[in-house]
Design an enzyme around this catalytic site. Sequence first.
Site, PDB file in Angstrom:
ATOM      1  CE  LYS B 189      -3.872   2.392   0.419  1.00 33.64           C
ATOM      2  NZ  LYS B 189      -3.562   3.588   1.151  1.00 33.64           N
ATOM      3  CD  GLU B 196      -2.467   8.620  -3.896  1.00 34.16           C
ATOM      4  OE1 GLU B 196      -2.805   7.472  -3.562  1.00 34.16           O
ATOM      5  OE2 GLU B 196      -2.577   9.614  -3.156  1.00 34.16           O
TER       6      GLU B 196
END
Lengths: 325, 325, 325, 325
Positions: B189, B196
């Site tokens: 993650k 991102e």
Amino acid sequence: MRLGIIGLGRMGGNIARRLVRGGHECVVYDRSEKAVAALAKEGMTPATSLEDMAAKLDGPRIFWVMLPAGAPTEQTVTDLSGIGQAGDVIIDAGNTYYKDDMRRAKMLGEKNMHYIDIGTSGGVWGLERGYCMMIGGPKEQVDLLDPIFDTLAPGYGDIVRTHGRDEPDDRAERGYIHAGPAGAGHFVKMVHNGIEYGMMQAYAEGFDILAQKASDKLPEEERMELFLPDIAEVWRRGSVISSWLLDLTAQALAKDKELSQFSGHVSDSGEGQWTIEAAMEEAVPAHVLTAALYARYRSRMDHTFGEKLLSAMRFGFGGHVEMPQ
Amino acid sequence: MRLGIIGLGRMGGNIARRLVRGGHECVVYDRSEKAVAALAKEGMTPATSLEDMAAKLDGPRIFWVMLPAGAPTEQTVTDLSGIGQAGDVIIDAGNTYYKDDMRRAKMLGEKNMHYIDIGTSGGVWGLERGYCMMIGGPKEQVDLLDPIFDTLAPGYGDIVRTHGRDEPDDRAERGYIHAGPAGAGHFVKMVHNGIEYGMMQAYAEGFDILAQKASDKLPEEERMELFLPDIAEVWRRGSVISSWLLDLTAQALAKDKELSQFSGHVSDSGEGQWTIEAAMEEAVPAHVLTAALYARYRSRMDHTFGEKLLSAMRFGFGGHVEMPQ
Amino acid sequence: MRLGIIGLGRMGGNIARRLVRGGHECVVYDRSEKAVAALAKEGMTPATSLEDMAAKLDGPRIFWVMLPAGAPTEQTVTDLSGIGQAGDVIIDAGNTYYKDDMRRAKMLGEKNMHYIDIGTSGGVWGLERGYCMMIGGPKEQVDLLDPIFDTLAPGYGDIVRTHGRDEPDDRAERGYIHAGPAGAGHFVKMVHNGIEYGMMQAYAEGFDILAQKASDKLPEEERMELFLPDIAEVWRRGSVISSWLLDLTAQALAKDKELSQFSGHVSDSGEGQWTIEAAMEEAVPAHVLTAALYARYRSRMDHTFGEKLLSAMRFGFGGHVEMPQ
Amino acid sequence: MRLGIIGLGRMGGNIARRLVRGGHECVVYDRSEKAVAALAKEGMTPATSLEDMAAKLDGPRIFWVMLPAGAPTEQTVTDLSGIGQAGDVIIDAGNTYYKDDMRRAKMLGEKNMHYIDIGTSGGVWGLERGYCMMIGGPKEQVDLLDPIFDTLAPGYGDIVRTHGRDEPDDRAERGYIHAGPAGAGHFVKMVHNGIEYGMMQAYAEGFDILAQKASDKLPEEERMELFLPDIAEVWRRGSVISSWLLDLTAQALAKDKELSQFSGHVSDSGEGQWTIEAAMEEAVPAHVLTAALYARYRSRMDHTFGEKLLSAMRFGFGGHVEMPQ
């Protein structure tokens, strides 16, 4: 030797003076009559126009153009190309883009005139200490003008000799080089400035990290108040990163450790950008030189549109938008 | 299955709801009695403390901790390590640093308790659409909890199947993976968030270049007024850079092409920084992810000390300093 | 409408086909007679030369040039500028540098001819799904050609509508925009490709960090073997970084998690470099887009000279050199 | 003063020698009996163990640890913490991570012992020229040890005084500073090395751009063969980028302009990475220092997995994949 100097600002005026001191003769011209008169008073031959200067020189004539890069230099070189004759030499010692040099050399070559470009370093100290010069142009003319370069250059000085050098050509050690054909002088000077940006940014980031070690972004027990003037000073003593830029840094911090007279809006001249363009043409990864240039861009802005867009996207995550299907 | 949910904010509350809708039983606890009462009204079993929750679960008990990373989660896991028994499972589904997961798993392992870390994506849409989950921990317990993950995950949905996949394990296609041992869930993650940042910055820079094409920094004949809302929109149609982030961009620009409600001060959470630390530990050059993080740092400042130092050095060049000897 | 298509490669041929299916008439020309014959067989009108094509079109004639950027396109546009008449429209739908578009538009404008540049995305899928188009040129001619663009574009498809859009102009939602004057189409497409490089590099670095988590550069207890095909797959499910590029990544990894058929020598086309040049002209800090370009440069080299110089300096530290005095 | 030196490698041995020449007394210890014997022959007092050394010193004892960072230093400091007494001073003059210093100082403080960390620069030249030292620790003990630092430091030498300095404390000018509390010495040295990486990379990129100007990637008429040894040499003469690193560059190029003995695999020590970690903790954008570090990572690899992924995505564009719906 006898030559014409066009552009009598701080650089042009001092170059003329250093040449005269070295036994050369200068015919001088500037748009400002006052600038011409000042040097005439020092014994140089004044000219009232480029044509007048041409008339006061013998062939092959030598025109040294010392004007701001861009339109002023371009116009003068163009005018001289009309006034000059086969065999004449036009020198551009400003900060011209090297591709403009290559174009001009070709244009002048069609008239059998010669073009020499010089990247000059040394600034206001040049009159006393000499000018560091990177010269581009045809070997024959560069050799012909050697007495001029020899006078202008700093000479050996007391700089430690480089161990292992055995080049028969000692011009580099006296402070000037014939870098290559037309454009080579300004190309080498351009890369010099690109490196300068990178080094400056390396120091800037390092001192930022030292300064921010006292920041309240850090947990209290990790903070340190570091005294930057002494750090810069001690690094001047035999450390790997000692340099003239570090000397300047030490001076600036000695004067004011907060550097409070500076706002942090940092300009850049064309050379930084041209260096990156050259890197891209050659497919050379120039991460550091580019990042240094970009840091200057960013320093001159309040916020970028891109930063607002980042915020807008982050706002979008927050739940007010449709997910993709 | 029956499990305890600790932390009933937007994430925790909705996870509990989605589980109950899927036929599971939830014992719920939060520091806020109001939050507990709200879910009790929806039919869940309220707990007044971690001890009370433990009493209301059967062994092996499952504790799902859904709290802010850092101190709140750390404290709760520590408390549960005292309350729980051999065989119990503690799940941290927050944004914990993966090295903390590894440490906790070891600590709990000494008591024969099990630790599972889950990197969760999906935010406020998760209740309806499901949560994308990256899970770290021992295979046996992850398999045991599969009914829970299956309920929480989005399922196949109408996303086009990936051509060429022939994995017997279809969990990834249903929206969750067992990434590896303790810490692996949060590690994956974390890298997700690092990517991102990089993607967001790529869009930000691109739209900046489009927006500044109208800038008066450019010669007038080179300027163009480009209409960004339509550009974002058309790129959503089969272009190589279509993405959910581009969808968000198109929405933001459709609403206000100037993005004038945003100041451009861009926050970053820990994951971006941790990703860079991981890159450095592995000696992976992560130029883009790092530059994206740094752009956020810079967006939050007026000026850096380093920028002032650049100006100070440039001032030094101007002739007011000693050259090196 | 009736128009001429010059260049019948995969792109040009399929554009002609999609136009004919949409009810338009195409006169087709290519240096390869075979390519012309193939489309003639499908019912299009063959031309044996540009002059022949001109004769087979009515004024104002529309010439759609679909050739490799650079010399082939330049030559054809130049030839058409001699063959065409006032009012004729020349379209360049290749990957031309936008400054070349601006120059050509000016040149054609002096003959009262019109120039339109189109950045086209969609590649081999365009015949079935349509082409995403960014169009630059004069409004009157772009409007005139709208039936052609409407046919070529993908249309609404089943892409979720952008929330909040209330533009009366729905062309962007149907897959094409009139971006601005000549050059604007290719400028927007150029920035699109710049962003593409940045996004690709963000994924590349992220997956590198995942892959190297198993590296023996790490202490054994910190290593993790992560299964990349499942990670790419699960991120396609509602995560913030879902995108078409991620879909491609998932496919590539599903096929071979080692990507062993690829060497890692990564090419770049001109658009990446041009985007950086545009950024520098506008003084936009484009750290990420530039780093992405440089990573490709570096990927194609064994070692740089600069890396050797780093080693040489480090060797210099080792004691075999004079310190500065 | 009388002190113990632990670790008699090149650094430790020469520090002992310079101290003895300056009138101090050294008790010396090393795992290698041979190393101890060599210095004993020069008149120093040999020790056979840390305990033996402790017995041969008077309280408060001074232990100067000069060992490789990491386990060897950690173990020795731990051992000394058991052997030493309240009031004793332990000096770590290696390349320790500053957070380890902070931890050790706290640990020793609980026993009323003192910890001093010294970042040392000067390497093999230190014996003759002195060591540049950045010192962290409590003021009282640093002041107490001043005679030692004064002996080891280079002194004023013939370095030009910094204009504008009026600090009453002239230690920086003599080559050492008390930077702050425990850890501050190594923190300042760490940032020094971070800057060093950035400067080196700036030169590396610049010389790469010069070298590649001859590359056949460029059109033939744009190529130039530039003679790098002379360029480095001329830049040493009064240019803005003159530095000790440039002197090293000039030497390396004078010896072999191809640098053919170097492969270009460039190592990095921990300091570069730690500097970036510090930057991130402080949220300082350190683009250049980071890029310099990453360039070294990349120099040691053949290809990254990320580069293969870029190729895989590009392959994906080519038509063999499904477009998103």
